[in-house]
Design a protein around this motif. Structure first.
Motif, mmCIF file in Angstrom:
data_model
loop_
_atom_site.group_PDB
_atom_site.id
_atom_site.type_symbol
_atom_site.label_atom_id
_atom_site.label_comp_id
_atom_site.label_asym_id
_atom_site.label_seq_id
_atom_site.Cartn_x
_atom_site.Cartn_y
_atom_site.Cartn_z
ATOM 1 N N ILE A 9 118.186 76.145 74.764
ATOM 2 C CA ILE A 9 119.264 75.265 75.042
ATOM 3 C C ILE A 9 119.141 73.905 74.589
ATOM 4 N N ARG A 10 118.010 73.277 74.917
ATOM 5 C CA ARG A 10 117.662 71.870 74.393
ATOM 6 C C ARG A 10 117.724 71.654 72.829
ATOM 7 N N LYS A 13 121.701 72.035 71.981
ATOM 8 C CA LYS A 13 122.491 70.656 72.544
ATOM 9 C C LYS A 13 122.121 69.512 71.719
ATOM 10 N N GLU A 16 124.329 68.762 68.836
ATOM 11 C CA GLU A 16 125.775 68.341 69.160
ATOM 12 C C GLU A 16 126.223 67.313 68.298
ATOM 13 N N CYS A 63 118.750 78.193 65.988
ATOM 14 C CA CYS A 63 118.398 77.848 67.207
ATOM 15 C C CYS A 63 116.974 78.342 67.899
ATOM 16 N N THR A 125 124.974 77.437 77.794
ATOM 17 C CA THR A 125 124.202 76.405 78.186
ATOM 18 C C THR A 125 124.170 76.368 79.710
ATOM 19 N N TYR A 133 129.867 77.304 80.264
ATOM 20 C CA TYR A 133 129.416 76.309 79.088
ATOM 21 C C TYR A 133 128.690 76.478 77.903
ATOM 22 N N CYS A 135 127.331 75.700 73.510
ATOM 23 C CA CYS A 135 126.892 75.094 72.451
ATOM 24 C C CYS A 135 127.257 76.004 71.210
ATOM 25 N N CYS A 154 129.590 71.003 72.090
ATOM 26 C CA CYS A 154 129.362 71.462 73.323
ATOM 27 C C CYS A 154 130.796 71.600 74.285
#
Length: 264
Positions: A9-10, A13, A16, A63, A125, A133, A135, A154
């Motif tokens: 997730i880091r 994001k 973005e 990712c 995320t 939510y 990304c 996002c």
């Protein structure tokens, strides 16, 4: 929620605001050479001959591979880390018994559908009582299904959103067996562990994705990944939020005008 889920997730994001490119120039810049050509650093790192093709699935794969390395990413994606086609990658989760029609969890891979097939994907995320939510790559900022859009955004959708096809659920337990080197987060800081008990220090060129392409990072005397402005050997460098130094920074004034700064 596991630490390993937070890692992908880091990474997602941090992307973005990345805009796809008009050509193969400035692939590492978030905003330079923006256009509708579907040229991205994600295809460059994963499969260069896919440049110009929709990349939402490639973004998810990129990712996961960046977070865990190719071997572990392939396990997390149930063998689909090189599928690049949303119906196919969804099929890997279904075959492995890790497909869910509803009740998403943080770290899931979300799939969307149109009138004929699964057509778009992203990374979950966060989830609350009303919304999921995400990304996503190859989309736009509107909170609606936008496949083949212009960049990484996002977004959020109602849990009852009709275009959600379902969710693939990676088994993050397999990430605990990742071999070195690997990224490690401790007390809010990121380290690059090269062997048991040993972290990288100074400049480090780290392979991204499954290609031979590398990004350059700098780790301080304690092994902590540096972000923002930092003087190194008498020269000023700027490190992006994900820690990478790309040799240039785009900076906007209050009216949105951009100037470019170069670093050696």
């Amino acid at each position: 929620m596991s630490y390993d889920c937070l890692e992908v997730i880091r990474i997602a994001k941090a992307e973005e605001g990345y805009l796809e490119k008009l050509s193969l120039k400035n692939l590492d810049s978030k905003t330079a050479n923006a256009g509708a050509g579907n040229y991205t650093k994600y295809w460059r790192d994963l499969k260069p001959n896919m440049q110009g093709q929709p990349y939402c699935d490639g973004f998810v794969d990129w990712c996961f591979i960046k977070a865990y390395g190719e071997k572990v990413a392939d396990k997390l994606l149930c063998g689909g880390s090189r599928s690049y086609y949303t119906p196919t990658s969804a099929g890997f989760f279904k075959k492995a018994g890790r497909w869910h029609d509803k009740n998403p969890k943080q770290g899931d891979v979300i799939y969307f559908k149109n009138a004929t097939r699964i057509c778009h994907t992203g990374i979950v995320t966060d989830v609350d009582a009303r919304y999921v939510y995400t990304c996503e790559g190859n989309t736009s900022g509107a909170n609606a299904l936008i496949p083949n859009g212009g960049g990484v955004c996002c977004k959020k959708y109602p849990l009852t959103y009709a275009s959600i096809a379902g969710y693939g659920r990676p088994d993050y337990g397999v990430a605990s067996v990742q071999e070195y080197p690997k990224w490690v987060k401790s007390e809010g800081a990121w380290y690059y562990r090269v062997s048991e008990g040993k972290n990288a220090h100074g400049w480090m060129d780290i392979k991204e994705g499954a290609s031979e392409y590398k990004h350059r990072y700098y780790f301080d005397g304690k092994g902590k990944m540096v972000t923002g402005w930092r003087a190194v050997d008498g020269k000023m460098y700027y490190f992006q939020p994900d820690g990478s130094n790309i040799g240039q920074l785009y900076r906007s004034d209050e009216r949105g005008a951009q100037s470019i700064w170069f670093f050696t």
